[in-house]
Design an enzyme around this catalytic site. Sequence first.
Site, PDB file in Angstrom:
ATOM      1  N   SER A 229     110.423  63.687  54.230  1.00  0.00           N
ATOM      2  CA  SER A 229     111.696  62.971  54.210  1.00  0.00           C
ATOM      3  C   SER A 229     112.381  63.126  55.567  1.00  0.00           C
ATOM      4  O   SER A 229     111.812  62.743  56.593  1.00  0.00           O
ATOM      5  CB  SER A 229     112.578  63.474  53.062  1.00  0.00           C
ATOM      6  OG  SER A 229     113.675  62.622  52.861  1.00  0.00           O
TER       7      SER A 229
ATOM      8  N   ASP B  54      94.048  48.016  38.906  1.00  0.00           N
ATOM      9  CA  ASP B  54      93.067  48.884  39.572  1.00  0.00           C
ATOM     10  C   ASP B  54      91.976  49.356  38.625  1.00  0.00           C
ATOM     11  O   ASP B  54      91.079  50.106  39.026  1.00  0.00           O
ATOM     12  CB  ASP B  54      93.765  50.085  40.209  1.00  0.00           C
ATOM     13  CG  ASP B  54      94.471  50.980  39.182  1.00  0.00           C
ATOM     14  OD1 ASP B  54      94.491  50.623  37.978  1.00  0.00           O
ATOM     15  OD2 ASP B  54      94.988  52.040  39.578  1.00  0.00           O
TER      16      ASP B  54
ATOM     17  N   ASP C 235     107.801  56.019  45.818  1.00  0.00           N
ATOM     18  CA  ASP C 235     108.999  56.595  46.434  1.00  0.00           C
ATOM     19  C   ASP C 235     110.231  55.801  46.009  1.00  0.00           C
ATOM     20  O   ASP C 235     110.317  54.589  46.216  1.00  0.00           O
ATOM     21  CB  ASP C 235     108.862  56.587  47.954  1.00  0.00           C
ATOM     22  CG  ASP C 235     109.863  57.503  48.641  1.00  0.00           C
ATOM     23  OD1 ASP C 235     111.045  57.495  48.246  1.00  0.00           O
ATOM     24  OD2 ASP C 235     109.464  58.212  49.568  1.00  0.00           O
TER      25      ASP C 235
ATOM     26  N   ASP D 218      99.646  47.796  35.903  1.00  0.00           N
ATOM     27  CA  ASP D 218      98.945  49.075  35.904  1.00  0.00           C
ATOM     28  C   ASP D 218      97.430  48.901  35.951  1.00  0.00           C
ATOM     29  O   ASP D 218      96.727  49.553  36.728  1.00  0.00           O
ATOM     30  CB  ASP D 218      99.355  49.849  34.643  1.00  0.00           C
ATOM     31  CG  ASP D 218      98.719  51.230  34.543  1.00  0.00           C
ATOM     32  OD1 ASP D 218      97.954  51.597  35.436  1.00  0.00           O
ATOM     33  OD2 ASP D 218      99.009  51.937  33.562  1.00  0.00           O
TER      34      ASP D 218
ATOM     35  N   VAL E  56      92.433  51.274  35.863  1.00  0.00           N
ATOM     36  CA  VAL E  56      92.729  52.534  35.180  1.00  0.00           C
ATOM     37  C   VAL E  56      94.133  52.459  34.572  1.00  0.00           C
ATOM     38  O   VAL E  56      95.098  52.132  35.267  1.00  0.00           O
ATOM     39  CB  VAL E  56      92.664  53.731  36.151  1.00  0.00           C
ATOM     40  CG1 VAL E  56      92.960  55.030  35.409  1.00  0.00           C
ATOM     41  CG2 VAL E  56      91.309  53.803  36.822  1.00  0.00           C
TER      42      VAL E  56
ATOM     43  N   ASP F 291      97.054  54.364  33.780  1.00  0.00           N
ATOM     44  CA  ASP F 291      97.605  55.686  34.095  1.00  0.00           C
ATOM     45  C   ASP F 291      99.078  55.626  34.512  1.00  0.00           C
ATOM     46  O   ASP F 291      99.594  56.582  35.111  1.00  0.00           O
ATOM     47  CB  ASP F 291      96.784  56.365  35.189  1.00  0.00           C
ATOM     48  CG  ASP F 291      96.636  55.496  36.445  1.00  0.00           C
ATOM     49  OD1 ASP F 291      97.279  54.438  36.525  1.00  0.00           O
ATOM     50  OD2 ASP F 291      95.849  55.879  37.343  1.00  0.00           O
TER      51      ASP F 291
ATOM     52  N   HIS G 236     109.301  60.491  45.724  1.00  0.00           N
ATOM     53  CA  HIS G 236     109.753  60.898  47.053  1.00  0.00           C
ATOM     54  C   HIS G 236     109.356  62.350  47.345  1.00  0.00           C
ATOM     55  O   HIS G 236     109.916  63.288  46.766  1.00  0.00           O
ATOM     56  CB  HIS G 236     111.257  60.729  47.176  1.00  0.00           C
ATOM     57  CG  HIS G 236     111.772  61.016  48.555  1.00  0.00           C
ATOM     58  ND1 HIS G 236     111.364  60.306  49.662  1.00  0.00           N
ATOM     59  CD2 HIS G 236     112.639  61.948  49.018  1.00  0.00           C
ATOM     60  CE1 HIS G 236     111.955  60.769  50.725  1.00  0.00           C
ATOM     61  NE2 HIS G 236     112.733  61.778  50.376  1.00  0.00           N
TER      62      HIS G 236
END
Length: 534
Positions: free
Chosen positions: A200, A270, A425, A267, A272, A274, A461
């Site tokens: 950060s 990709d 983030d 979701d 998967v 998760d 973050h």
Amino acid sequence: MALRSMPWASMSILSLFGVGAASSPCTEGTFSSLNLSNIDILSLNVTAARNYATGASLSSGTTSAPVGQMPSTVDICIVSLQYTHPGQNDIVNTYIGLPLNDSNWNSRFLMDGGGGWVAGGLDEIIAPVASGYSSSSTDGGHNSTASTADWGFVSEGNTNWPALWDFSSVALGEAAVLGKLATEIYFGSPPKYSYWNGCSTGGRQGHMMAQRFPTYFDGIVGGSPAINWDKFQLAEFWPAFLAQLLDTQPPACLLDAFTDAAIDACDLLDGVKDDIISLPGQCHFGASSIVGQTVNCSDPDGQIAITDKMAELVQGMWDGPRSLEDQFEWYGLGYDADLTALLTTTCTSVDNCTVTPFSISADWARIFLARNSSFSIQGLTRQDFDDLYRESVDQYASVIGTRNLDLTEYKLAGGKMISWHGMQDELIPTNGTVDYYSRVMELDPSVADYYRFFLAPGVEHCEGGNGFDPNDYVFETLRAWVENSTVPDTLEATAVAVAGSNSSSTRTAYLCPYPKIFTYVGGDPNDAASFSCA
């Protein structure tokens, strides 16, 4: 490689200070000559502390060692300096930590970064020393408990430029030099290697070191870096501004409903399931698609229907700020990022909420842009926002923007840097770091030889979330690159396991250096072999 061409050290430090023995006492007399040519020392205090508590509650995302590996106490020599830059009316506090016994020093120097408006302080030297390093840190010219107005103004309407310079870069470089000088005075030899580790604000500080003080550190970790400060601060201010402009103040449960809907839609892109959107570029979910749906809330209790304005607000948070002429100003948040971090609402009922802007971005707008301690978000127009944005870039890009693309001097000095950024983030838009690294790549196609960037799907973050968090591995990966020339072709990371196919609560995989993409190729999603870099 402790003092490569530092401007304040043109001769051997040992000859300069007359130091010879390796085990000097931890007393003020030992450090009486510790100074720089451009500062006036106001006070020097030295304390030999045995069994000093390390504060094991420190977050692993902001320290140099995983909390579980940190001893509960440490024997430490603490050197505290207070100084000023003549004529600038500033006061800077620098803290230096040294293993009390030379047998506990690993011959290395390490600085941990700060967070938010906190440049650093006493706490930041403890974990490095507990891990065997010498260290230093700085308060950046202001007390961490002081309000931003207390140090950001010289007087109402007038920026305290020396204080901002101290926080942005000046005090950081001086803390590094002072820390290394003290190390050599105390142990009789300079550090063999010097490192920076931060996330950060600490990630921004690390990038600032590479850009402005390229000879100071052999290795730098700059996680979730707050670079592009002059631009992303307005992106953080944008959600609260847009809520005011649209006159809609949604409760947290409604914002969460948009995030959940986006995750449900994207979701599995990709392969998967998760709760992680690993391929955001393929996600084309529109906030308007759930207008009219009803959300059941528990805090506060009640039901609320999603309106067009609510969808416009959320879409605006995902898209990022746009000018009155609909021109791009900065990036927005990821689809799976927590929207409530930048758009906090306090509610007496589901349809009676008040928005509180994110404190750091609100301070930036109020103190450094409007320069008005009574500044309020209420009544701001799109033109007002654009004016604040231009003021931020025009006045502060060179001071704290931290996006100099030319890292030639860092490369020539032999430095190595690893940056990473969580794709979930909720505070600093991930694409801002992607933008910076991509531009560095354009300028220097050989950038991967000394600077690598990793995206971490599903990580919030600096840490947290279900995703692949590299915190426990990134610093040692950097050390291996610096000291053993072990090139980080991947970066180990740990995530929450996918239910039903793993007896462990976690899974491990290896993140990919940008621009390669972390890709599921089939098989058990809890097996690292099921992922590759495409």
